[in-house]
Design an enzyme around this catalytic site. Structure first.
Site, PDB file in Angstrom:
ATOM      1  N   GLY A  56      89.754  48.437  32.610  1.00 55.18           N
ATOM      2  CA  GLY A  56      90.141  47.316  31.749  1.00 55.18           C
ATOM      3  C   GLY A  56      90.619  47.892  30.426  1.00 55.18           C
ATOM      4  O   GLY A  56      89.944  48.754  29.845  1.00 55.18           O
TER       5      GLY A  56
ATOM      6  N   GLN B 123      88.640  43.983  41.968  1.00 57.54           N
ATOM      7  CA  GLN B 123      88.022  43.641  40.680  1.00 57.54           C
ATOM      8  C   GLN B 123      87.659  42.155  40.604  1.00 57.54           C
ATOM      9  O   GLN B 123      86.695  41.771  39.945  1.00 57.54           O
ATOM     10  CB  GLN B 123      88.974  43.982  39.520  1.00 57.54           C
ATOM     11  CG  GLN B 123      89.151  45.462  39.249  1.00 57.54           C
ATOM     12  CD  GLN B 123      90.358  46.019  39.963  1.00 57.54           C
ATOM     13  OE1 GLN B 123      90.743  45.545  41.022  1.00 57.54           O
ATOM     14  NE2 GLN B 123      90.968  47.053  39.407  1.00 57.54           N
TER      15      GLN B 123
ATOM     16  N   ASP C 128      97.549  44.976  30.264  1.00 61.08           N
ATOM     17  CA  ASP C 128      97.304  46.378  29.905  1.00 61.08           C
ATOM     18  C   ASP C 128      98.232  46.824  28.788  1.00 61.08           C
ATOM     19  O   ASP C 128      97.933  47.770  28.053  1.00 61.08           O
ATOM     20  CB  ASP C 128      97.481  47.279  31.122  1.00 61.08           C
ATOM     21  CG  ASP C 128      96.202  47.281  31.931  1.00 61.08           C
ATOM     22  OD1 ASP C 128      95.967  46.302  32.655  1.00 61.08           O
ATOM     23  OD2 ASP C 128      95.420  48.231  31.782  1.00 61.08           O
TER      24      ASP C 128
ATOM     25  N   ASN D  11     100.472  44.326  33.753  1.00 64.34           N
ATOM     26  CA  ASN D  11      99.080  44.019  34.126  1.00 64.34           C
ATOM     27  C   ASN D  11      98.859  44.376  35.597  1.00 64.34           C
ATOM     28  O   ASN D  11      99.785  44.854  36.278  1.00 64.34           O
ATOM     29  CB  ASN D  11      98.780  42.530  33.863  1.00 64.34           C
ATOM     30  CG  ASN D  11      97.300  42.217  33.952  1.00 64.34           C
ATOM     31  OD1 ASN D  11      96.472  42.905  33.329  1.00 64.34           O
ATOM     32  ND2 ASN D  11      96.928  41.213  34.719  1.00 64.34           N
TER      33      ASN D  11
HETATM   34  O1  MRU Z   1      92.897  49.010  36.948  1.00 63.59           O
HETATM   35  P1  MRU Z   1      92.084  48.173  35.990  1.00 63.59           P
HETATM   36  O2  MRU Z   1      90.900  47.534  36.618  1.00 63.59           O
HETATM   37  O3  MRU Z   1      91.752  48.946  34.731  1.00 63.59           O
HETATM   38  O4  MRU Z   1      93.087  47.013  35.562  1.00 63.59           O
HETATM   39  C1  MRU Z   1      92.642  46.080  34.618  1.00 63.59           C
HETATM   40  C2  MRU Z   1      93.625  45.011  34.365  1.00 63.59           C
HETATM   41  O5  MRU Z   1      94.719  45.004  34.885  1.00 63.59           O
HETATM   42  C3  MRU Z   1      93.241  43.979  33.355  1.00 63.59           C
HETATM   43  O6  MRU Z   1      93.830  42.751  33.650  1.00 63.59           O
HETATM   44  C4  MRU Z   1      93.709  44.411  31.968  1.00 63.59           C
HETATM   45  O7  MRU Z   1      93.311  45.716  31.672  1.00 63.59           O
HETATM   46  C5  MRU Z   1      93.220  43.499  30.905  1.00 63.59           C
HETATM   47  S1  MRU Z   1      91.484  43.639  30.661  1.00 63.59           S
HETATM   48  C6  MRU Z   1      91.072  42.634  29.368  1.00 63.59           C
END
Ligand code: MRU
Length: 369
Positions: free
Chosen positions: A70, A215, A256, A266
């Site tokens: 995240g 997730q 992201d 994202n």
């Molecule tokens: O691969 P991840 O689990 O790190 O991806 C996370 C996401 O895509 C979230 O939507 C993003 O980081 C926003 S978290 C507030």
């Protein structure tokens, strides 16, 4: 009946206790005085295990391996890792502690390439470092705690702005995990869900399971249920049908990285959700703190998209599920064009139909990286 007068302090402490109870009873990132503790998100929802870190290089590995994930959460984690690095290199008899410290910062910045919060937080720590001449640990720790605290406050504010947009009786679909686990606390997209739920606006909260790391199924469902917010899971490919059946009025995600033109990078699968939203008249809301806005990135198409191992697609829980001989393409993120985003919610306010001009006008309020 005789009424009982309670002293002020009892009321004060009871309110505090109530507030504490209402807060999620876990902290994904915890500074433990001389080490950093991270809730191992790979083990959720079955095991709640905290891993203890004393070295920055191990934290870089934990970010890469998804112990913590995240965008805001990995930025905060990296900030604390800089403190660990400073402790390590200043306690060893090295006269020049800056060189190994900068090397650790470089390694941390390469742990995952897409979330801008990682480099944003590291640049902030580095700026702080340039202001100290002697022992940097206390100053760096203050800065890391500040980054952590600011993120929680930003999430609370975004929660309020975002919830204001939602009408009573609406239902939402969220994707991936943009909650307490992905941030300093409260969450971005899930912050909006939490605030809207608390305001009794939401009828139903749907979550996409989010292949391949799940997730949504593992993390979003876990943390919403801990807050007693009922959640209904859907497979990722059920989203458009859910919209066609008019079961949701909103899709709410985090980001992201948001480029200067408003493109949203994202979790892979966000783009098809936004496409389906537009077709079905469902509103697309992206909640992201200012630290996720990258005004130096002209468009989403220029962002480096992390490619993850094929095994994440070909296997499940370590067991091969794909036919032998098949290969896999596994980008971790996609790019949703700004034109498909109805609202970009930040702690500084809401931008409807974000574009280059609106973001630039918004820009003076942004803290630079
Ligand atoms: O691969 P991840 O689990 O790190 O991806 C996370 C996401 O895509 C979230 O939507 C993003 O980081 C926003 S978290 C507030």
């Amino acid at each position: 009946m005789e009424s009982v007068e309670y002293p002020d302090w009892i009321i004060y402490y009871s309110l505090n206790a109530l507030q504490l109870m209402m807060k999620s009873s876990f902290q994904a990132i915890h500074w433990a005085g001389s080490s950093l503790q991270l809730l191992d998100q790979r083990r959720l929802p079955h095991d709640e295990i905290y891993l203890d870190f004393t070295e920055a290089s191990a934290v870089a590995g934990a970010i890469r391996d998804m112990v913590v994930r995240g965008a805001p959460a990995i930025g905060i984690t990296a900030a604390y890792a800089v403190v660990l690095a400073a402790r390590q290199h200043t306690t060893s008899a090295l006269a020049d502690w800056r060189t190994p410290l900068l090397k650790d910062i470089q390694q941390l910045s390469e742990a995952r390439p897409t979330a801008v919060n990682l480099v944003w937080a590291l640049k902030r720590m580095q700026r702080c470092l340039s202001r100290v001449s002697d022992d940097p640990v206390v100053t760096l720790l203050d800065e890391a705690k500040q980054i952590h605290q600011e993120d929680i406050e930003a999430n609370r504010q975004m929660g309020e702005w975002g919830a204001n947009l939602i009408a009573k009786g609406d239902s939402v679909l969220t994707y991936c995990n943009a909650g307490s686990l992905a941030t300093g606390g409260y969450g971005t997209a899930l912050g909006v869900v939490r605030s809207a739920w608390a305001a009794h606006k939401l009828v139903r909260v749907f979550a996409g399971e989010t292949r391949p790391w799940l997730q949504g199924a593992r993390l979003t469902a876990w943390e919403l249920l801990r807050d007693e917010i009922p959640v209904t899971l859907i497979t990722d490919n059920a989203a458009a049908f859910l919209m066609q059946k008019q079961q949701v009025q909103w899709v709410i995600t985090g980001a992201d990285r948001v480029a200067a033109n408003g493109d949203v990078v994202n979790k892979i699968g966000t783009y098809p959700l936004a496409l389906a939203c537009r077709y079905h008249g469902v509103k697309m809301m992206v909640a992201a703190p200012l630290s996720t806005l990258d005004m130096e990135m002209p468009a989403g198409s220029e962002v480096i998209i992390e490619q993850r191992p094929e095994a994440e697609v070909l296997e499940q829980a370590g067991r091969r599920i794909a036919a032998r001989g098949a290969s896999a393409w596994n980008p971790a993120f996609d790019v949703t064009p700004a034109a498909l985003v109805d609202y970009l919610v930040t702690e500084a306010g809401v931008i409807a139909a974000p574009d280059t001009a609106k973001l630039a006008a918004f820009h003076p309020g942004l803290p630079s990286a």
